[in-house]
Design an enzyme around this catalytic site. Sequence first.
Site, PDB file in Angstrom:
ATOM      1  N   ASP A 165       5.425   4.210   1.066  1.00 56.70           N
ATOM      2  CA  ASP A 165       4.446   3.401   0.305  1.00 56.70           C
ATOM      3  C   ASP A 165       4.670   1.967   0.486  1.00 56.70           C
ATOM      4  O   ASP A 165       5.527   1.488  -0.319  1.00 56.70           O
ATOM      5  CB  ASP A 165       4.351   4.048  -0.842  1.00 56.70           C
ATOM      6  CG  ASP A 165       3.133   3.392  -1.833  1.00 56.70           C
ATOM      7  OD1 ASP A 165       1.875   3.853  -1.390  1.00 56.70           O
ATOM      8  OD2 ASP A 165       3.138   2.200  -2.433  1.00 56.70           O
ATOM      9  N   ALA A 180       2.744  -5.157  -0.065  1.00 56.55           N
ATOM     10  CA  ALA A 180       2.622  -6.309   0.772  1.00 56.55           C
ATOM     11  C   ALA A 180       2.257  -7.645   0.041  1.00 56.55           C
ATOM     12  O   ALA A 180       1.711  -7.402  -0.920  1.00 56.55           O
ATOM     13  CB  ALA A 180       1.640  -6.132   2.094  1.00 56.55           C
ATOM     14  N   HIS A 238       2.061   0.779  -8.521  1.00 61.32           N
ATOM     15  CA  HIS A 238       2.082  -0.340  -7.482  1.00 61.32           C
ATOM     16  C   HIS A 238       3.370  -0.730  -7.145  1.00 61.32           C
ATOM     17  O   HIS A 238       3.473  -1.811  -6.431  1.00 61.32           O
ATOM     18  CB  HIS A 238       0.936  -1.427  -7.810  1.00 61.32           C
ATOM     19  CG  HIS A 238      -0.317  -0.815  -7.994  1.00 61.32           C
ATOM     20  ND1 HIS A 238      -1.087  -0.001  -7.210  1.00 61.32           N
ATOM     21  CD2 HIS A 238      -1.083  -0.942  -9.071  1.00 61.32           C
ATOM     22  CE1 HIS A 238      -2.078   0.243  -7.807  1.00 61.32           C
ATOM     23  NE2 HIS A 238      -2.164  -0.176  -8.960  1.00 61.32           N
ATOM     24  N   ASP A 271       5.832   4.484  -6.667  1.00 62.33           N
ATOM     25  CA  ASP A 271       4.543   5.083  -6.064  1.00 62.33           C
ATOM     26  C   ASP A 271       5.034   6.096  -4.872  1.00 62.33           C
ATOM     27  O   ASP A 271       4.607   7.363  -5.081  1.00 62.33           O
ATOM     28  CB  ASP A 271       3.943   3.974  -5.182  1.00 62.33           C
ATOM     29  CG  ASP A 271       2.778   3.352  -6.273  1.00 62.33           C
ATOM     30  OD1 ASP A 271       2.742   3.553  -7.459  1.00 62.33           O
ATOM     31  OD2 ASP A 271       2.168   2.332  -5.823  1.00 62.33           O
TER      32      ASP A 271
END
Length: 436
Positions: free
Chosen positions: A159, A162, A318, A323
């Site tokens: 996961d 970015a 997040h 995650d």
Amino acid sequence: MVDTNIQTCSGVHTLHVKFNRMEEAEKSSCQLPDVGVLNLGSGQGQHENTNQSETKLALRVDEEGNEDSAPATEELSTSKYSHPVYRELSILNGKINKMNVAQLKSHLRERNLDTSGKKLVLQKRLKSHVCQQKLKESGKEDETASHRNLYYDYYLVIDFEATCDEHQNPTTYRHEIIEFPAQLVSTKKGQIINHFHSYVRPLINPRLTNFCTNLTGITQDKVNFAPTFPEVLKQFEAWLEDRGLTSSETKMTVLTDGPWDMGRFLYQQCSISGVPYPSWGKQWINIRKSFCNFHKTEKMCLKDMLNHLGMRFQGQPHSGLDDSKNIAQVAIRLLKDGANLRVNEKINIRKDGSYNPRERVVNNITRHNFEEIKRKKGLVANNKNSNSSPDESNLENVSDSDCDDSKNEESEPLWPDTQDVKEFPDLVNANVMKEI
């Protein structure tokens, strides 16, 4: 003239009787069925009394753990489902369907099984356990063993996080990976056995936006001195090799929550960094599709999948590391409940790694497509007959009930929608985006 005292006493007595009956009814509705309701013995007496209508309901489980309709009665005499155990399972499934939540949890506790999740989850879990136990008792376990949990030895749960900017168009914004986490799940042990983690230093947008930090929890100091993506990718692939995960004999696949990690972030980052797209990321399991296919639900975000299973998110939403851990727990729960997860998405790039903008980035892998993948990679081995081809174990399971689109259309956009309250409830509900 009627004595009013007698009337009053009679009325009180009548009400008292009614209340007693109501209490008895409530108690009886909460009581568990008799021991014989889920008789896990031989059940020989039940086989003789099973009629043809019950036979048609005999349990049939496909390779991915989904219950399919049984073969027609006339087929039972020649199919492997003609064994009386499948008729018995039909009866037991019907009884499980009539249980309430308290009864389901009681039977699960008796068998030391997990009791978390909604009613349909509990039903499926109990049915799966009873099915495996009955098949084992009847000597039919080997036939189903060739269908289940033999696709992969390991799931590699990834996961990425970015760079992002709420003021930029997500379709044209050049996202750079800033967190690279991976959880290694052993399908045999049903647990996380190792993990890889590294922050990544972005080059195009080296300064993180406030929006990005609020979303991911990644602060500027975590990426300032982190290695660049080519360095992290090299470290990650060395980590894979050290654990024998790059060997052709090791059955391992990537597992993600949605198409974005591979189809958007990894592909774009490889293009930015000028490195080839890695072979291990060309096909993957999108757990959202697997989840809704197994539990017959609409597609859910990670938080909703956990809630459906009676689980809670652990850690910070997040955060790539947290995650990936929670996604892994969903995969493990599906595995324990009888799901046999398989790759269902692939990236559509040329051999030289380039992408045709007129074509879709991500294509679905339907069950028909997966048959070819199984043949090429030998993902299913029939231990009972080494001369049979790996594909023979699935000849009777021709239905394509996956939630992926048979037309190979992209089911989801390849960029995150930060206005989606289901995906980002912590941001949208708290109006964080309006404050920054």
